[in-house]
Design an enzyme around this catalytic site. Sequence first.
Site, short mmCIF file in Angstrom:
data_model
loop_
_atom_site.label_atom_id
_atom_site.label_comp_id
_atom_site.label_asym_id
_atom_site.label_seq_id
_atom_site.Cartn_x
_atom_site.Cartn_y
_atom_site.Cartn_z
N TYR A 1 -16.64 1.86 10.54
CA TYR A 1 -15.19 1.78 10.28
C TYR A 1 -14.42 2.33 11.49
CZ TYR A 1 -10.65 3.31 8.44
OH TYR A 1 -9.31 3.54 8.27
N THR B 1 -12.11 -7.44 7.48
CA THR B 1 -10.65 -7.29 7.36
C THR B 1 -10.10 -6.57 8.59
OG1 THR B 1 -10.93 -7.02 5.00
CG2 THR B 1 -8.80 -6.36 5.88
N ILE C 1 1.40 3.79 2.38
CA ILE C 1 2.32 4.02 3.52
C ILE C 1 3.24 2.81 3.69
CG2 ILE C 1 2.50 4.50 6.01
CD1 ILE C 1 -0.29 5.83 5.80
N GLY D 1 0.83 -1.21 0.00
CA GLY D 1 0.00 0.00 0.00
C GLY D 1 0.86 1.25 0.00
#
Length: 330
Positions: free
Chosen positions: A150, A96, A13, A11
């Site tokens: 989230y 996830t 970062i 990804g």
Amino acid sequence: MTKSVVTGGAGFIGSHLVEHLLAAGDEVVVLDDLSTGTFDNLRDSAGHPAFRFVQGSVLDQETVGTSMDGADRVFHLAAAVGVKLIVDHALDSLCTNIRGTETVLETALRARAKMLLVSTSEVYGKNTADKLDEDSDRIYGSPLKARWSYAAAKAIDESLAYGYWRERGLRITMVRLFNTVGPRQTGRYGMVVPTLVGQALRGDDLTVYGDGEQTRCFTSVTDVVPALVRIVEHPAAYGKVFNLGGETEISIGDLARRIVRVLGSDSAIVHVPYGQAYGEGFEDMRRRVPDNSRARELIGFRPRTGLDDIIRQVAAASPAMTPETLRAAR
Ligand code: UDP
């Protein structure tokens, strides 16, 4: 040789962290399912003799187990991120972010590795305090709104991590990142800086959502990554959470004007209603400003890259950059 495992290493970062760790002499294993990350992000690391890539999900216990075998430290960045992504795929994001983190925590414990959990300033929700410190309250809307579920999932991750420290002895530290930006961040999942920079470079209208008065503090990934490594290595950090964010607050409307100016773009700026951008009922944060004192006191964290430089870095790496737009950028 220190063996570091980076989940989510393909990804934005994660790939910067991988480069930093390889340069410091670590053996680095990346575990990534390439759902939002790309192997292209790792092109500068892929040829390194101390680099290994495992394609797999943090939900797959066996793959997590093999990739973490013999690990000294685990950087857990694999997560569903980006407001657009989590609104569009709320259920997968929850699985996830909760089950995946639980699997990684359990495996890091068995490997006796140190661990860093990368969390987010989203956990503060709608708290618009002058400066959010790590003990600030969380203020959420309905759990049926994807954004708040989230935020709740990431908060559960932190609670799980804290439990693994307190009750199982896992040497874990947590960080909450505030609007980290830089090269390789994609606008595909809604992030504002790469989206607006891409629009400015292409000559498209810059889409400012809502009234544009909402504010954020942006930090460069190059300031954040070294702090992640220093924090994971600090024994006084175990069982604690640290804000890492930029120190200059800017409204999104001003950000758009700044991007147009810095890149010498002739794009117009338009306002788009939130409902059109994210669907009806979407709630934004009006303001999000970190108090970095805790990280400053422990490791001397001080973000150094100014916003104009961040904009230039993002533009230089943008797929929308052409020789003409490069010349226009001041
Ligand atoms: N935003 C915007 N235009 C865009 C993308 C985002 O005005 O094309 C706004 C978004 O509504 C939010 C801010 O920019 O108010 C930051 O959005 P981002 O998704 O980058 O981060 P977060 O909301 O998680 O802070």
